[in-house]
Design a protein around this motif. Structure first.
Motif, short mmCIF file in Angstrom:
data_model
loop_
_atom_site.label_atom_id
_atom_site.label_comp_id
_atom_site.label_asym_id
_atom_site.label_seq_id
_atom_site.Cartn_x
_atom_site.Cartn_y
_atom_site.Cartn_z
N ASP A 142 79.09 -9.89 8.80
CA ASP A 142 78.45 -8.75 9.46
C ASP A 142 79.09 -7.43 9.00
O ASP A 142 80.03 -7.41 8.21
N THR A 143 78.57 -6.33 9.52
CA THR A 143 78.99 -5.01 9.05
C THR A 143 80.48 -4.76 9.25
O THR A 143 81.17 -4.25 8.37
N GLU A 144 81.00 -5.11 10.44
CA GLU A 144 82.41 -4.88 10.73
C GLU A 144 83.30 -5.77 9.86
O GLU A 144 84.36 -5.33 9.39
N TYR A 145 82.86 -6.98 9.63
CA TYR A 145 83.60 -7.90 8.75
C TYR A 145 83.69 -7.33 7.34
O TYR A 145 84.77 -7.30 6.73
N LEU A 146 82.58 -6.83 6.83
CA LEU A 146 82.56 -6.27 5.48
C LEU A 146 83.44 -5.01 5.41
O LEU A 146 84.09 -4.76 4.39
N ARG A 147 83.45 -4.23 6.49
CA ARG A 147 84.32 -3.05 6.51
C ARG A 147 85.79 -3.44 6.44
O ARG A 147 86.57 -2.84 5.68
#
Length: 211
Positions: free
Chosen positions: A123-128
């Motif tokens: 997800d977005t936070e993981y990728l960040r």
């Protein structure tokens, strides 16, 4: 922090534990409590081979994901700045030649413990966070530090010594039996849900770190 010959010290207002060998070169270890398991072996090497073993610094905080910019839950305010402190210390000390980063990665991304929100792999936070880890490694490498990223250790009841030996009165008078069951490697890696792969790709990108 843990038994041994580590000394509580502070550099540039960054608290840490350190231990000297006969070498000026330093290896910095940063991570959650998972990094602690490396200390007994290092302590033995410093004791038996002080001329060949680097001095060490540990920056360790239990339950803290070692990635800059991680948002921790309300019970883990002490985690804030863990990775930033480690990176800044490594950059400020030319004697630091190696940096080892380790954590129980599945705790944060699979079991969803310790962070302020549920972070799913992909997800977005993981990728960040993965991008931040890559930046951390790249920054260390740009200052000529050799970086090592330790992947998740195997986790399971099958690795508990108490699991291998159990009592069974059916075989009286031989009460104790030994379980030979281990952990299936493929099942273990599948349960990590591509986390190991992503960490490896981050570390190996452009030859930035050793896994």
């Amino acid at each position: 922090l843990f038994p041994g010959n580590l000394n509580q010290t502070e550099i540039n207002q960054i608290p840490h534990q350190s231990q000297r060998s006969n070498k000026n070169e330093i290896t910095l270890f940063v991570g959650d409590s998972n990094i602690v398991q490396y200390y007994p072996r290092i302590d033995e090497l410093i004791r038996t081979s002080p001329d060949e073993t680097n001095s060490i610094i540990f920056i360790q905080r239990a339950g803290c994901l070692p990635i800059s910019g991680a948002n921790y839950d309300g019970n883990r305010h002490y985690c804030n700045g863990l990775m930033d402190s480690a990176v800044n210390l490594a950059i400020s000390k030319p004697e630091v030649k190696n940096v080892v980063i380790a954590g129980l990665w599945t705790k944060y991304f699979i079991d969803h413990i310790g962070l302020s929100s549920t972070v799913q792999v992909g997800d977005t936070e993981y990728l960040r966070l993965m991008a931040n880890l890559e930046k951390d490694i790249a920054l260390l490498k740009s200052h000529h530090k050799k970086v090592y990223l330790a992947l998740n250790i195997p986790v399971g009841k099958e690795l508990d010594p108490k699991f291998f030996l159990y009592r069974n009165i059916k075989n009286f008078p031989h009460f104790f039996e030994i379980r030979s069951q281990g952990i299936n490697k493929n099942q273990e890696l599948t349960s990590f849900n591509h986390l190991q792969r992503d960490l490896t790709q981050v570390a190996l990108k452009i030859g930035r770190a050793h896994v």
